[in-house]
Design a protein around this motif. Structure first.
Motif, mmCIF file in Angstrom:
data_model
loop_
_atom_site.group_PDB
_atom_site.id
_atom_site.type_symbol
_atom_site.label_atom_id
_atom_site.label_comp_id
_atom_site.label_asym_id
_atom_site.label_seq_id
_atom_site.Cartn_x
_atom_site.Cartn_y
_atom_site.Cartn_z
ATOM 1 N N UNK A 195 51.911 53.557 39.480
ATOM 2 C CA UNK A 195 50.645 54.234 39.753
ATOM 3 C C UNK A 195 49.455 53.363 39.363
ATOM 4 N N UNK A 196 49.574 52.680 38.221
ATOM 5 C CA UNK A 196 48.481 51.802 37.780
ATOM 6 C C UNK A 196 48.284 50.655 38.759
ATOM 7 N N UNK A 197 49.394 50.060 39.213
ATOM 8 C CA UNK A 197 49.298 48.934 40.138
ATOM 9 C C UNK A 197 48.723 49.356 41.486
ATOM 10 N N UNK A 198 48.996 50.588 41.890
ATOM 11 C CA UNK A 198 48.468 51.107 43.147
ATOM 12 C C UNK A 198 46.989 51.468 43.033
ATOM 13 N N UNK A 199 46.611 51.944 41.861
ATOM 14 C CA UNK A 199 45.257 52.481 41.671
ATOM 15 C C UNK A 199 44.234 51.410 41.340
ATOM 16 N N UNK A 200 44.619 50.462 40.487
ATOM 17 C CA UNK A 200 43.653 49.504 39.973
ATOM 18 C C UNK A 200 43.511 48.289 40.888
ATOM 19 N N UNK A 201 42.298 47.754 41.017
ATOM 20 C CA UNK A 201 42.135 46.534 41.818
ATOM 21 C C UNK A 201 42.770 45.346 41.110
ATOM 22 N N UNK A 202 43.449 44.512 41.874
ATOM 23 C CA UNK A 202 44.091 43.341 41.320
ATOM 24 C C UNK A 202 43.223 42.109 41.559
ATOM 25 N N UNK A 203 43.402 41.056 40.768
ATOM 26 C CA UNK A 203 42.553 39.864 40.896
ATOM 27 C C UNK A 203 42.556 39.214 42.275
ATOM 28 N N UNK A 204 43.528 39.540 43.101
ATOM 29 C CA UNK A 204 43.579 38.966 44.441
ATOM 30 C C UNK A 204 42.867 39.844 45.476
ATOM 31 N N UNK A 205 42.155 40.864 45.024
ATOM 32 C CA UNK A 205 41.473 41.776 45.951
ATOM 33 C C UNK A 205 39.963 41.738 45.741
ATOM 34 N N UNK A 206 39.227 42.167 46.769
ATOM 35 C CA UNK A 206 37.765 42.090 46.728
ATOM 36 C C UNK A 206 37.154 43.057 45.720
ATOM 37 N N UNK A 207 37.877 44.108 45.367
ATOM 38 C CA UNK A 207 37.333 45.087 44.430
ATOM 39 C C UNK A 207 37.438 44.653 42.970
ATOM 40 N N UNK B 182 33.275 41.119 39.007
ATOM 41 C CA UNK B 182 32.925 40.914 37.599
ATOM 42 C C UNK B 182 32.431 42.206 36.981
ATOM 43 N N UNK B 183 31.732 43.009 37.731
ATOM 44 C CA UNK B 183 31.259 44.292 37.226
ATOM 45 C C UNK B 183 32.429 45.165 36.790
ATOM 46 N N UNK B 184 33.478 45.195 37.608
ATOM 47 C CA UNK B 184 34.679 45.964 37.241
ATOM 48 C C UNK B 184 35.325 45.385 35.986
ATOM 49 N N UNK B 185 35.497 44.066 35.977
ATOM 50 C CA UNK B 185 36.129 43.403 34.838
ATOM 51 C C UNK B 185 35.311 43.597 33.567
ATOM 52 N N UNK B 186 34.004 43.485 33.693
ATOM 53 C CA UNK B 186 33.113 43.671 32.530
ATOM 54 C C UNK B 186 33.266 45.061 31.951
ATOM 55 N N UNK B 187 33.492 46.051 32.805
ATOM 56 C CA UNK B 187 33.659 47.416 32.340
ATOM 57 C C UNK B 187 34.922 47.622 31.526
ATOM 58 N N UNK B 188 35.942 46.772 31.718
ATOM 59 C CA UNK B 188 37.172 46.905 30.938
ATOM 60 C C UNK B 188 36.917 46.657 29.452
ATOM 61 N N UNK B 189 35.948 45.789 29.143
ATOM 62 C CA UNK B 189 35.614 45.514 27.739
ATOM 63 C C UNK B 189 35.052 46.759 27.059
ATOM 64 N N UNK B 190 34.338 47.569 27.819
ATOM 65 C CA UNK B 190 33.699 48.748 27.238
ATOM 66 C C UNK B 190 34.688 49.861 26.913
ATOM 67 N N UNK B 191 35.919 49.739 27.422
ATOM 68 C CA UNK B 191 36.928 50.785 27.229
ATOM 69 C C UNK B 191 37.765 50.578 25.983
ATOM 70 N N UNK C 122 46.794 41.265 28.740
ATOM 71 C CA UNK C 122 48.202 41.352 29.147
ATOM 72 C C UNK C 122 48.953 42.569 28.631
ATOM 73 N N UNK C 123 48.253 43.603 28.160
ATOM 74 C CA UNK C 123 48.945 44.822 27.733
ATOM 75 C C UNK C 123 48.263 46.042 28.327
ATOM 76 N N UNK C 124 48.974 47.164 28.245
ATOM 77 C CA UNK C 124 48.439 48.467 28.655
ATOM 78 C C UNK C 124 48.055 48.543 30.138
ATOM 79 N N UNK C 125 48.594 47.625 30.937
ATOM 80 C CA UNK C 125 48.360 47.666 32.390
ATOM 81 C C UNK C 125 46.874 47.653 32.760
ATOM 82 N N UNK C 126 46.049 46.989 31.923
ATOM 83 C CA UNK C 126 44.638 46.866 32.313
ATOM 84 C C UNK C 126 44.508 46.045 33.597
#
Length: 297
Positions: A154-166, A169-178, A190-194
């Motif tokens: 489900x995580x792999x289907x839901x989250x944008x992967x580095x090989x996709x346009x979504x 950097x804005x998305x990636x930057x938001x991961x730090x805030x979580x 490399x943990x928690x399926x981020x």
């Protein structure tokens, strides 16, 4: 012993090779649980695989994080009539065969000898076979995608992967805030399926290229460093995928990938490719990490 692990470059490479090699071919025979393995996981009894898969056509394969998903088309009309109890409704259900992290997927041409030990065999109408083997642990699931509730899937289907346009950097930057600023770089990336499919293997070169140590706290990073790690994730995974995977892993045909890894078990004790300092290894967060004590801070 080197343990094969599917990560983003390998799942994308193998999915592409499956599409070029077996897409559109009909499945004539399936055998699950050929060789007993305590840590080979299935989504049902072995007979379920042959009952559902035989007679279906191989559809599109996709790499999703650390998994390869092979879509299966409906059974051939003749196969439906031959199998008692197979209704049109059952035949129209969508199924996918999903090989997870830890599964080795190989293609064997018609007449090519098969290995003695393997977990799942999918034989096609032309006599070729796709073999899945588990060395340490891994899953081979036959599921209906719309109801499959595996959290990694489900995580792999839901989250944008580095090989996709979504994966911006804005998305990636938001991961730090979580997460907490005391989290380490390895834990963050490399943990928690981020970032599904970014595991301990590809992480080594990413952190070397970014000049960051695995234990570096993310709260200490400047905005420039955060942008640099984002660019490094995207570019390193692009290079790995473009090369057909890492040279420490094998593709669908058993051939090593074309991307030359900078840090892996082969690098321990050797000079850093950038500064010449001896590469060190350590155990950290459940896995072995490799680093340059000079370049990575």
């Amino acid at each position: 012993m080197v343990i094969s692990m599917l990560e983003i470059p390998e799942s994308l490479t193998i999915a592409g090779q499956l599409n070029e090699t077996v897409q559109g071919k009909r499945i004539v025979e399936v055998e699950a649980a050929h060789t007993p393995h305590s840590f080979a996981w299935y989504s049902g009894e072995p007979g379920f695989y042959s009952e559902v898969m035989e007679g279906r056509e191989i559809g599109v394969s996709v790499g999703i994080g650390s998994m390869v998903e092979i879509a299966l088309g409906p059974k051939h009309p003749k196969m439906v009539h031959l199998k008692c109890g197979v209704s049109e409704a059952e035949n129209s259900r969508k199924y996918s065969f999903i090989a997870g992290d830890g599964a080795t997927i190989r293609y064997f041409e018609p007449g090519q000898p098969l290995p003695e030990r393997y977990q799942t065999r999918i034989t096609l109408e032309d006599g070729s076979s796709v073999i899945c083997t588990i060395r340490m642990y891994g899953s081979m699931s036959l599921v209906q995608p719309e109801v499959f509730d595996n959290p990694y899937y489900l995580a792999a289907k839901k989250k944008p992967l580095p090989n996709t346009k979504n994966f911006t950097y804005s998305y990636f930057r938001g991961l730090f805030d979580e997460v907490s600023g005391t989290m380490s770089m390895k834990a963050f990336l490399a943990t928690q399926q981020r970032i599904p499919g970014l595991g301990n293997g590809v992480l080594q070169d990413i952190l070397l290229e970014a000049g960051l140590h695995h234990k570096r706290k993310i709260g200490s990073l400047t905005e420039v460093q955060r942008r640099r790690i984002y660019d490094t994730v995207v570019e390193t995974l692009r290079k790995m995928t473009a090369g057909g995977g890492r040279d420490t892993e094998k593709d669908l045909f058993g051939k090593a990938g074309g991307y030359h890894t900078l840090l892996s078990q082969r690098a321990a004790g050797r000079p850093c490719p950038y500064c010449g300092t001896e590469i060190r290894k350590a155990n950290y967060l459940g896995g072995t990490v490799y680093f340059c004590p000079t370049c990575q801070v």
